[in-house]
Design a protein around this motif. Structure first.
Motif, PDB file in Angstrom:
ATOM      1  N   LEU A   6      19.498 -45.053  14.353  1.00 44.63           N
ATOM      2  CA  LEU A   6      19.606 -44.602  12.974  1.00 44.63           C
ATOM      3  C   LEU A   6      18.229 -44.537  12.335  1.00 44.63           C
ATOM      4  CD1 LEU A   6      22.606 -46.480  11.308  1.00 44.63           C
ATOM      5  CD2 LEU A   6      22.528 -44.160  12.199  1.00 44.63           C
ATOM      6  N   ASP A   7      18.041 -43.541  11.512  1.00 40.59           N
ATOM      7  CA  ASP A   7      16.877 -43.463  10.657  1.00 40.59           C
ATOM      8  C   ASP A   7      16.894 -44.662   9.703  1.00 40.59           C
ATOM      9  OD1 ASP A   7      14.816 -41.765   9.182  1.00 40.59           O
ATOM     10  OD2 ASP A   7      16.290 -42.205   7.618  1.00 40.59           O
ATOM     11  N   HIS A   8      15.722 -45.097   9.233  1.00 41.57           N
ATOM     12  CA  HIS A   8      15.718 -46.335   8.451  1.00 41.57           C
ATOM     13  C   HIS A   8      16.496 -46.220   7.143  1.00 41.57           C
ATOM     14  CE1 HIS A   8      12.336 -44.656   6.165  1.00 41.57           C
ATOM     15  NE2 HIS A   8      12.488 -45.613   5.299  1.00 41.57           N
ATOM     16  N   HIS A  11      20.076 -46.694   8.020  1.00 36.28           N
ATOM     17  CA  HIS A  11      20.264 -48.106   8.318  1.00 36.28           C
ATOM     18  C   HIS A  11      20.446 -48.907   7.020  1.00 36.28           C
ATOM     19  CE1 HIS A  11      19.589 -51.350  11.331  1.00 36.28           C
ATOM     20  NE2 HIS A  11      19.428 -52.034  10.218  1.00 36.28           N
ATOM     21  N   LEU A  12      19.575 -48.647   6.060  1.00 40.73           N
ATOM     22  CA  LEU A  12      19.648 -49.370   4.782  1.00 40.73           C
ATOM     23  C   LEU A  12      20.923 -49.022   4.029  1.00 40.73           C
ATOM     24  CD1 LEU A  12      15.915 -48.954   3.640  1.00 40.73           C
ATOM     25  CD2 LEU A  12      17.032 -51.079   4.371  1.00 40.73           C
ATOM     26  N   GLU A  13      21.338 -47.758   4.118  1.00 40.05           N
ATOM     27  CA  GLU A  13      22.570 -47.352   3.444  1.00 40.05           C
ATOM     28  C   GLU A  13      23.781 -48.051   4.057  1.00 40.05           C
ATOM     29  OE1 GLU A  13      24.719 -43.428   4.066  1.00 40.05           O
ATOM     30  OE2 GLU A  13      24.070 -43.136   1.989  1.00 40.05           O
ATOM     31  N   ALA A  14      23.822 -48.076   5.386  1.00 40.99           N
ATOM     32  CA  ALA A  14      24.958 -48.706   6.076  1.00 40.99           C
ATOM     33  C   ALA A  14      25.049 -50.182   5.704  1.00 40.99           C
ATOM     34  CB  ALA A  14      24.816 -48.551   7.590  1.00 40.99           C
ATOM     35  N   GLU A  15      23.896 -50.825   5.602  1.00 39.87           N
ATOM     36  CA  GLU A  15      23.860 -52.240   5.250  1.00 39.87           C
ATOM     37  C   GLU A  15      24.351 -52.465   3.814  1.00 39.87           C
ATOM     38  OE1 GLU A  15      20.553 -55.260   6.400  1.00 39.87           O
ATOM     39  OE2 GLU A  15      19.887 -54.295   4.552  1.00 39.87           O
ATOM     40  N   VAL A  17      26.242 -50.537   1.968  1.00 36.26           N
ATOM     41  CA  VAL A  17      27.673 -50.218   1.863  1.00 36.26           C
ATOM     42  C   VAL A  17      28.509 -51.378   2.402  1.00 36.26           C
ATOM     43  CG1 VAL A  17      29.464 -48.733   2.874  1.00 36.26           C
ATOM     44  CG2 VAL A  17      27.421 -47.710   1.822  1.00 36.26           C
ATOM     45  N   HIS A  18      28.035 -51.957   3.505  1.00 35.26           N
ATOM     46  CA  HIS A  18      28.727 -53.122   4.074  1.00 35.26           C
ATOM     47  C   HIS A  18      28.795 -54.255   3.046  1.00 35.26           C
ATOM     48  CE1 HIS A  18      29.935 -55.982   7.238  1.00 35.26           C
ATOM     49  NE2 HIS A  18      29.092 -56.815   6.671  1.00 35.26           N
ATOM     50  N   SER A 187      18.719 -55.534  -1.041  1.00 35.17           N
ATOM     51  CA  SER A 187      17.713 -56.528  -0.658  1.00 35.17           C
ATOM     52  C   SER A 187      16.618 -55.976   0.246  1.00 35.17           C
ATOM     53  CB  SER A 187      18.386 -57.705   0.055  1.00 35.17           C
ATOM     54  OG  SER A 187      19.132 -58.457  -0.859  1.00 35.17           O
ATOM     55  N   ASN A 188      17.003 -55.201   1.246  1.00 33.19           N
ATOM     56  CA  ASN A 188      16.012 -54.756   2.238  1.00 33.19           C
ATOM     57  C   ASN A 188      15.354 -53.418   1.908  1.00 33.19           C
ATOM     58  OD1 ASN A 188      15.955 -56.942   4.003  1.00 33.19           O
ATOM     59  ND2 ASN A 188      17.765 -56.239   5.105  1.00 33.19           N
ATOM     60  N   ASP A 193      11.392 -46.961  -0.227  1.00 31.62           N
ATOM     61  CA  ASP A 193      12.714 -46.608   0.316  1.00 31.62           C
ATOM     62  C   ASP A 193      13.627 -46.100  -0.798  1.00 31.62           C
ATOM     63  OD1 ASP A 193      11.963 -47.510   2.855  1.00 31.62           O
ATOM     64  OD2 ASP A 193      12.674 -49.541   2.451  1.00 31.62           O
TER      65      ASP A 193
ATOM     66  N   MET B   1      12.377 -42.401  10.146  1.00 35.04           N
ATOM     67  CA  MET B   1      11.464 -43.377  10.727  1.00 35.04           C
ATOM     68  C   MET B   1      12.252 -44.492  11.397  1.00 35.04           C
ATOM     69  SD  MET B   1       8.040 -45.051   8.988  1.00 35.04           S
ATOM     70  CE  MET B   1       8.784 -44.921   7.395  1.00 35.04           C
ATOM     71  N   TYR B  75       8.096 -56.757   4.025  1.00 43.03           N
ATOM     72  CA  TYR B  75       8.269 -55.365   4.439  1.00 43.03           C
ATOM     73  C   TYR B  75       6.927 -54.691   4.547  1.00 43.03           C
ATOM     74  CZ  TYR B  75      12.776 -56.779   2.857  1.00 43.03           C
ATOM     75  OH  TYR B  75      13.941 -57.486   2.722  1.00 43.03           O
ATOM     76  N   GLN B 225      37.291 -53.925   7.364  1.00 43.96           N
ATOM     77  CA  GLN B 225      36.695 -54.719   6.295  1.00 43.96           C
ATOM     78  C   GLN B 225      37.472 -54.567   4.982  1.00 43.96           C
ATOM     79  OE1 GLN B 225      32.724 -53.327   5.504  1.00 43.96           O
ATOM     80  NE2 GLN B 225      32.138 -55.159   4.382  1.00 43.96           N
ATOM     81  N   ARG B 244      32.248 -51.636   9.419  1.00 41.18           N
ATOM     82  CA  ARG B 244      30.998 -51.348  10.089  1.00 41.18           C
ATOM     83  C   ARG B 244      31.239 -51.426  11.590  1.00 41.18           C
ATOM     84  NH1 ARG B 244      25.312 -54.130   8.275  1.00 41.18           N
ATOM     85  NH2 ARG B 244      24.036 -52.371   8.912  1.00 41.18           N
ATOM     86  N   SER B 286      28.275 -47.816   8.776  1.00 40.28           N
ATOM     87  CA  SER B 286      29.433 -48.130   7.945  1.00 40.28           C
ATOM     88  C   SER B 286      30.222 -46.843   7.773  1.00 40.28           C
ATOM     89  CB  SER B 286      28.991 -48.629   6.557  1.00 40.28           C
ATOM     90  OG  SER B 286      28.540 -49.957   6.621  1.00 40.28           O
TER      91      SER B 286
END
Lengths: 301, 415
Positions: A6-8, A11-15, A17-18, A187-188, A193, B1, B75, B225, B244, B286
């Motif tokens: 996944l593109d970053h 990745h951040l979106e999936a996290e 949403v979770h 958070s991340n 971003d 990226m 970061y 979930q 997820r 997700s």
């Protein structure tokens, strides 16, 4: 064969949403703290995506100092309506009128710190057991220590030395009556971003984030907007400048930067080249070395 | 990226925070106002040079004591990669933070003071990284400036680390790098002070190392979930299962079964957040799934490929790291969270404790105390749908929660 990477931003979106779905599942009555600033806009946008095609299953809460840019308020109301979300507002003025807090006096007065009491009162009034905030760990050194699910005791206090460990994708949102959680889905994300995500998702922002002409004056190296809420000192002179805001909060502690960036591409280029953090324009963080930690311990956002 | 998540571990005074400060500083991820604030507090503290550790030690107590107490996330990005650092404190009483930081990392940097060499802490860090299945290790031998950049000192440390590491399980690579975080030798740029070192700088290694991620792309696992039921005019009959992906790849049309009911059906559609339809879903996405048949499904259930189910059992064997000051007791009762599932659990037996220094198993130990690691057998009130942690970090991991205090008291990895 696809490489399943996944593109970053994905990745951040999936996290995020979770985390948003987990908040809906683990708590009885969560609220999403919405200020009309870009981070809370991104968070609300993610919430709308997380529960598609259903509506966001919680209220939006705005803690309103009464010292806002009109643009922010207009944006806030339009945005909530577009999402079909219910907005509740906690007024700092009410806390002042009820004698719950005392207004600071003088030219440096700010209602920033008073928001904590209004926030905690709103949480109690509506019986919220979780408040989603747009805080990011890259913003500030105390925020770097935050959990996704951050526990608050019955006084709304944060105990940074005694936080619950968070491992893998597992979040522990159990609490005793009177306690609550702050949840930080972004958070991340870093400032960059957030901007890249806004661009990718074509999210509309309040006009304050883009360059415009405004009457400002300089104080402690920051440009503050001329407004009825900030008394100017004798040696301070108003001048018209082309500015924009990197963060949007209460008018009394949000500084502008001289900038001609008038669209997202230009803003992103400016952020990439910036040598100051975005909170560098926030006088609320400059009150002491641990200003953020001190406020967070008491229950601040 | 591309995104790389790594953890850093070192003892007090190994210079870990300085190393991170250096990475951020030299990759231009520190801003002027942060630098000014650091300079000012360094001056106030009477430090001779700008104390880069003040950047990562954000809490008041940390700054006062000059130690890192809690995991901090940092970061930075280079044109090649975006990085998330879990900066974990190394001293013994905070091992739980190291376990926490390691649980989401693909790579670990283990820091050693060149003057002290491999000590008990080093072994503990390597062992914990390995236990959490971090397969890529960097042995960062720091403070080389204080040993005259000596090749012999470096080689001795590396060989004593290899001696220990030979007892670890399934490590993909160990990359030793001699450096000085304080002076910036071999951190971002290669140093001219150690011509005998042929390898790359730390940052170059981080930018280019291939980790392939830690996700399992073989065994399809979808813990449910949240159920999405809009009950709106437009989506009147929509019933979507949000979650997820924890393993494998799912496609519309796949024959799936739902645990624990065992009902079989097919995937109708898969949507990304916001509704976009996709042809396949894989970890860590997700998504929302809709199914061909109406089946009773709730949070905590798991959708899996019909021909490749996980293990389903009320009895599991696991390695646990104990976090709480209140020790773990045999027959102790806890709440267990695994995937989106929560159930009661009882510790049937503490089989052994691992002596971290020797990696020997100590049997007949009555309790596990804070920061102890051991193997236990658990019985749960409801079955867990799981794989071994070795095979899948997400379906093989759990936490234990004290039902009285609600504290997270242990992290577990199913054997």
């Amino acid at each position: 064969m696809p490489n399943y990477q996944l593109d970053h931003l994905d990745h951040l979106e999936a996290e995020a949403v979770h985390i948003l779905r987990e908040t809906a599942a683990q708590f009885q009555n969560p609220a999403l703290l919405f200020s009309g600033g870009k981070d809370s806009i991104v968070m609300a946008h993610l919430a709308a995506k997380a529960f598609w095609p259903a509506k966001i299953p919680f209220l939006l809460l705005h803690v309103d100092t009464g010292h806002n840019f009109q643009e922010t308020l207009d944006y806030r109301d339009a945005f909530a309506e577009k999402l079909g979300a219910r907005l509740v507002i906690g007024l700092v003025q009410d806390s002042i009128d009820k004698g719950r807090v005392k207004e600071e006096k003088g030219p440096y007065a700010s209602r920033n710190k008073l928001q904590t009491v209004t926030l905690l009162d709103s949480i109690e009034e509506h019986k919220f057991d979780a408040c989603l905030g747009g805080g990011r760990r890259d913003e500030e050194k105390a925020r770097a220590k935050e959990r996704f699910f951050s526990h608050r005791d019955e006084f709304g206090q944060w105990d940074p030395k005694n936080q619950r460990p968070e491992l893998w994708n597992l979040f522990n949102g159990r609490y005793h009556p009177g306690e609550h959680f702050r949840v930080f889905p972004l958070s991340n994300f870093t400032e960059m971003d957030v901007w890249m995500y806004i661009q990718r998702e074509k999210i509309e922002l309040p006009s304050l984030y883009f360059s415009h002409e405004r009457e400002v004056f300089e104080r402690n190296g920051s440009l503050l907007a001329v407004s009825e809420f900030i008394p100017m000192l004798e040696n301070e002179k108003p001048e018209r400048k082309i500015v924009r805001f990197r963060t949007i909060g209460d008018i009394t502690c949000t500084g502008a930067v001289a900038s001609t960036a008038s669209n997202l591409e230009e803003v992103i280029a400016e952020v990439a080249a910036a040598r100051q953090t975005e909170r560098g324009t926030r006088s609320d963080d400059k009150r002491s070395e641990t200003a953020m930690e001190d406020r967070k311990r008491e229950g601040y956002f | 990226m591309d995104l790389l998540r790594f953890a850093t571990a070192g003892s007090v005074d190994d210079g870990k925070s300085t190393l991170i400060g250096r990475l951020l500083y030299d990759s231009k991820s520190i801003f002027e106002d942060q630098l000014l604030a650091m300079e000012e507090s360094s001056r106030r503290r009477g430090d001779a040079v700008v104390n880069l550790a003040l950047l990562t030690d954000g809490l008041k107590a940390e700054r006062e004591q000059g130690i890192t107490i809690d995991v901090a996330y940092r970061y930075f990005a280079t044109p090649r990669r975006k990085f998330i650092i879990a900066d974990t404190p190394g001293h013994i009483q905070y091992t739980r933070n190291m376990v926490t930081g390691a649980s989401t990392a693909d790579l670990a940097i283990i820091l050693v003071d060149a003057r002290k060499g491999v000590i008990e802490q080093t072994k503990r860090h390597a062992f914990v990284s390995n236990l959490l299945r971090i397969r890529h290790l960097v042995l960062a031998v720091n403070k080389m400036d204080l040993v005259d950049y000596s090749e012999t000192v470096f080689n001795d440390i590396v060989s004593s680390f290899y001696d220990f590491a030979s007892r670890l399980d399934d490590v993909a690579d160990i990359t030793p790098i001699p450096l000085s975080a304080l002076n910036g030798d071999n951190v971002v740029e290669k140093s001219d002070k150690m011509p005998w070192y042929q390898g790359s700088s730390l940052l170059y290694h981080l930018e280019t190392v291939y980790t392939g991620g830690t996700a399992n792309h073989v065994d399809a696992r979808f813990p449910v979930q949240w159920i999405i039921r809009p009950l709106s005019q437009e989506y009147h009959d929509f019933r979507g299962y949000a979650g997820r992906v924890a393993g494998g790849v799912f496609k519309p049309g796949d024959a799936v079964s739902v645990l624990p009911s065992g009902f079989s059906t097919k995937i109708k559609k898969i949507h990304l957040p916001g509704g976009k339809e996709i042809g396949e879903a894989f970890p860590p996405q997700s998504v929302v799934m809709t199914l061909e048949d109406e089946i009773d499904i709730s949070r905590g259930d798991m959708i899996v490929k019909a021909n490749n189910p996980p293990k389903s059992s009320q009895d599991v064997e696991a390695m646990v790291c104990w976090f709480s000051q209140k020790p773990m007791e045999q027959r102790g009762k806890y709440l267990l969270r695994q995937t989106s599932r929560e159930t009661k659990a009882i510790v049937q037996e503490l089989r052994y404790q691992v002596d971290i220094e020797t990696l020997h198993k100590k049997e007949g130990v009555p309790v596990l105390g804070m920061n102890d690691i051991g193997r236990i057998s658990l019985r749960t009130a409801n079955p867990l749908f799981h794989d071994s942690y070795r095979r899948n970090r997400l379906t093989g991991s759990f936490i234990l929660v004290d039902p009285g205090t609600h504290e997270t008291v242990a992290a577990g990895m199913i054997v």
